[in-house]
Write an enzyme that holds these catalytic residues in place. Structure first.
Site, PDB file in Angstrom:
ATOM      1  CG  HIS A 240      18.969  25.902  47.824  1.00  0.00           C
ATOM      2  ND1 HIS A 240      17.876  25.160  47.423  1.00  0.00           N
ATOM      3  CD2 HIS A 240      19.594  25.151  48.777  1.00  0.00           C
ATOM      4  CE1 HIS A 240      17.854  24.023  48.115  1.00  0.00           C
ATOM      5  NE2 HIS A 240      18.871  23.993  48.938  1.00  0.00           N
ATOM      6  CG  HIS A 243      15.642  20.355  48.481  1.00  0.00           C
ATOM      7  ND1 HIS A 243      16.982  20.207  48.270  1.00  0.00           N
ATOM      8  CD2 HIS A 243      15.036  19.527  47.596  1.00  0.00           C
ATOM      9  CE1 HIS A 243      17.188  19.325  47.282  1.00  0.00           C
ATOM     10  NE2 HIS A 243      16.016  18.901  46.864  1.00  0.00           N
ATOM     11  CE1 TYR A 245      16.291  24.045  54.328  1.00  0.00           C
ATOM     12  CE2 TYR A 245      16.797  23.157  52.158  1.00  0.00           C
ATOM     13  CZ  TYR A 245      16.785  23.026  53.538  1.00  0.00           C
ATOM     14  OH  TYR A 245      17.248  21.880  54.133  1.00  0.00           O
TER      15      TYR A 245
HETATM   16  C1  LIG Z   1      24.547  15.011  52.547  1.00  0.00           C
HETATM   17  C2  LIG Z   1      23.598  15.727  51.635  1.00  0.00           C
HETATM   18  C3  LIG Z   1      23.594  17.111  51.604  1.00  0.00           C
HETATM   19  C4  LIG Z   1      22.762  17.804  50.719  1.00  0.00           C
HETATM   20  N1  LIG Z   1      22.822  19.166  50.670  1.00  0.00           N
HETATM   21  C5  LIG Z   1      22.129  19.844  49.708  1.00  0.00           C
HETATM   22  C6  LIG Z   1      22.298  21.252  49.541  1.00  0.00           C
HETATM   23  O1  LIG Z   1      23.087  21.926  50.224  1.00  0.00           O
HETATM   24  N2  LIG Z   1      21.567  21.862  48.571  1.00  0.00           N
HETATM   25  C7  LIG Z   1      20.685  21.171  47.779  1.00  0.00           C
HETATM   26  O2  LIG Z   1      20.048  21.773  46.917  1.00  0.00           O
HETATM   27  N3  LIG Z   1      20.540  19.833  47.906  1.00  0.00           N
HETATM   28  C8  LIG Z   1      21.243  19.158  48.829  1.00  0.00           C
HETATM   29  N4  LIG Z   1      21.128  17.784  48.912  1.00  0.00           N
HETATM   30  C9  LIG Z   1      20.364  17.063  47.875  1.00  0.00           C
HETATM   31  C10 LIG Z   1      21.326  16.582  46.771  1.00  0.00           C
HETATM   32  O3  LIG Z   1      21.872  17.674  46.050  1.00  0.00           O
HETATM   33  C11 LIG Z   1      20.618  15.640  45.767  1.00  0.00           C
HETATM   34  O4  LIG Z   1      19.575  16.318  45.112  1.00  0.00           O
HETATM   35  C12 LIG Z   1      20.045  14.412  46.473  1.00  0.00           C
HETATM   36  O5  LIG Z   1      21.049  13.792  47.253  1.00  0.00           O
HETATM   37  C13 LIG Z   1      19.483  13.400  45.487  1.00  0.00           C
HETATM   38  O6  LIG Z   1      20.476  13.007  44.559  1.00  0.00           O
HETATM   39  P1  LIG Z   1      21.265  11.605  44.701  1.00  0.00           P
HETATM   40  O7  LIG Z   1      20.221  10.529  44.621  1.00  0.00           O
HETATM   41  O8  LIG Z   1      22.199  11.604  43.530  1.00  0.00           O
HETATM   42  O9  LIG Z   1      21.958  11.615  46.014  1.00  0.00           O
HETATM   43  C14 LIG Z   1      21.900  17.085  49.848  1.00  0.00           C
HETATM   44  C15 LIG Z   1      21.890  15.681  49.911  1.00  0.00           C
HETATM   45  C16 LIG Z   1      22.725  15.006  50.766  1.00  0.00           C
HETATM   46  C17 LIG Z   1      22.708  13.500  50.757  1.00  0.00           C
END
Ligand SMILES: Cc1cc2nc3c(=O)[nH]c(=O)nc-3n(C[C@H](O)[C@H](O)[C@H](O)COP(=O)(O)O)c2cc1C
Ligand SMILES: *[C@@H]1O[C@H](CO)[C@@H](O)[C@H](O)[C@H]1NC(C)=O
Length: 434
Positions: A240, A243, A245
């Site tokens: 990871h 974002h 981190y």
């Molecule tokens: C509930 C939730 C939890 C997420 N947790 C993570 C995570 O643990 N690691 C990560 O890299 N991104 C995380 N994300 C980002 C998602 O992996 C993804 O990049 C983001 O939702 C955008 O894609 P989408 O438009 O298809 O939802 C999270 C997003 C949501 C909505």
């Protein structure tokens, strides 16, 4: 995908529709390969036109039942049956940092044969946490608890990677061993952030800047986590690096204010990330390593003044390690009317990277099909809509309507609600289209 022998005799054993369907799938796959090939080399325009028009004939015959997202793809040694990836999704239902039995159902619901799943962010050590009830992978108990979850995904033919995570300064004393300060590349604190619900405010403790000689210890935590993930049965790990981190904190010039070899120049800021990659490649092999990056994002006050240079530097450096995939997050989407517009700025990185490319952020069926058929990416990861539609690949195949996601239940600790209770398509309501 199994193609029948494409000789005339075999046509007699198929009905005509079936035959045209196979032919059209085959030409689509070839067309996709040609589009991808074009990114890397020049095919003379005349030859290209001839090739495409030949293939286009096959495609034309049954274009309505070929879905680019549902074409197979070989990612290293993994034979994927389609291009739809479960994005890593933190769900905060792993009580005491231990994965729970309810995750068996959650992940197996989202598994399809030959589909790639990326597990939620899984913390690498006791200093790596910043959210309640996120799973870890540094203790024996956690490794054992992951095993039945991974087994369930494998039983249904899925390929399962574990996202390994250190939050760095996105934490506070309450999550840290002995109530110590969170660690980071910096001692600059993060300003309090408003939660997704628009009401709760989360506060962060002032971090402690890691001393140069401590950094190898954190690299080693990632290495151990990767080894543990393989022991738990995962097919590989996703580092990871996105974002805001810890890894991203080192990479981004809005955060990193170090003066040692881990700060300053682009090369120095990327050093920590690449040391983590190198250690993990050494531990489990490059063919089981992916990384997630979000050069354009500025979540958690982690922006960069030159995201494209950062993204390009990273993918070129990653090429030297020959890792399996690079998973990149699109810049924040813009709403245009009621449709979100995806900026599609990852192309330079996609072109420079030698491994498999995964794009994520704001994709729906139509946008996903577009970027697969144009060769912009190899795979597309879906977050929110996969969370709410356990049978997303099937719904895409049938172009069926989707369940809406409920943001209010994303992060609640309930083992069922908002987790395993999103409905599947009624099994018989779409059979006519199959
Ligand atoms: C509930 C939730 C939890 C997420 N947790 C993570 C995570 O643990 N690691 C990560 O890299 N991104 C995380 N994300 C980002 C998602 O992996 C993804 O990049 C983001 O939702 C955008 O894609 P989408 O438009 O298809 O939802 C999270 C997003 C949501 C909505
Ligand atoms: C990446 O691929 C390009 C084009 O095929 C090749 O020239 C280059 O040597 C590769 N880089 C590495 C580090 O393998």
């Amino acid at each position: 995908m199994n193609f029948p022998a494409l000789d005339l005799l075999s046509v007699e054993t198929l009905n005509l529709d079936e035959f045209l369907g196979h032919l059209s799938m085959l030409s689509l796959s070839l067309l996709l390969s040609i589009n991808t090939l074009q990114l890397f080399c020049t095919i003379p325009p005349k030859e290209l036109r001839t090739l495409k028009s030949l293939l286009g004939k096959g495609q034309h015959m049954a274009a309505s039942d070929t879905v680019p997202l549902l074409t197979p793809y070989k990612m290293g040694k993994f034979e994927l049956s389609h291009r739809i990836v479960l994005a890593p999704l933190t769900r905060q239902r792993s009580y005491g940092n231990v994965p729970q039995p309810h995750a068996i159902l959650y992940y197996s619901q989202r598994t399809s044969k030959g589909g790639l799943l990326i597990a939620e962010g899984t913390v690498v050590s006791d200093t790596a946490q910043g959210y309640p009830e996120t799973p870890g992978i540094w203790t024996r108990e956690q490794v054992e608890a992951w095993k039945p979850i991974v087994d369930a995904v494998h039983e249904k033919g899925g390929i399962f990677f574990c996202q390994i995570w250190h939050v760095g300064r996105v934490s506070n004393y309450n999550f840290q061993p002995n109530g110590q300060a969170p660690i980071s590349c910096t001692d600059k604190p993060l300003t309090p952030q408003v939660r997704a619900n628009g009401i709760d405010v989360v506060t962060f403790s002032t971090p402690r800047r890691l001393r140069t000689e401590e950094i190898p210890l954190v690299v080693n935590d990632f290495r151990t986590a990767a080894r543990n993930a393989i022991e738990a049965g995962f097919d590989g790990v996703e580092i990871h690096g996105a974002h805001g981190y810890l890894i991203d904190q080192f990479m981004k010039d809005q955060v990193n204010d170090r003066t040692d070899q881990y700060g300053g120049s682009l090369e120095n800021r990327c050093r920590f990330a690449l040391e983590v990659v190198e250690a993990i490649v050494d531990e489990i092999g490059a063919d089981r390593v992916g990384i997630r990056l979000s050069p354009y994002a500025s979540y958690m006050e982690s922006g960069d003044s030159n995201p494209e240079a950062l993204g390009l530097y990273m993918v070129n450096a990653l090429n030297k390690y020959g890792i399996l995939y690079c998973h990149m997050v699109e810049p924040r989407m813009k709403a245009v009317g009621d449709k979100v517009e995806i900026p599609h700025t990852l192309l330079p990185m996609r072109k420079a990277f030698n491994g498999t490319f995964i794009a994520a952020g704001g994709y729906d069926r139509e946008e996903g099909n577009k970027v697969i058929s144009s060769g912009y990416t190899d795979l597309v990861a879906y977050g929110r809509i996969f969370l709410a539609n356990p049978d997303l690949p099937r719904r895409f195949q049938l172009n069926a309507p989707l369940n809406k996601y409920n943001r209010d239940t994303f992060y609640i600790p309930d083992p069922v609600v908002g987790y395993t209770d999103y409905p599947f398509l009624e099994s018989d309501s779409y059979t006519n289209n199959e």
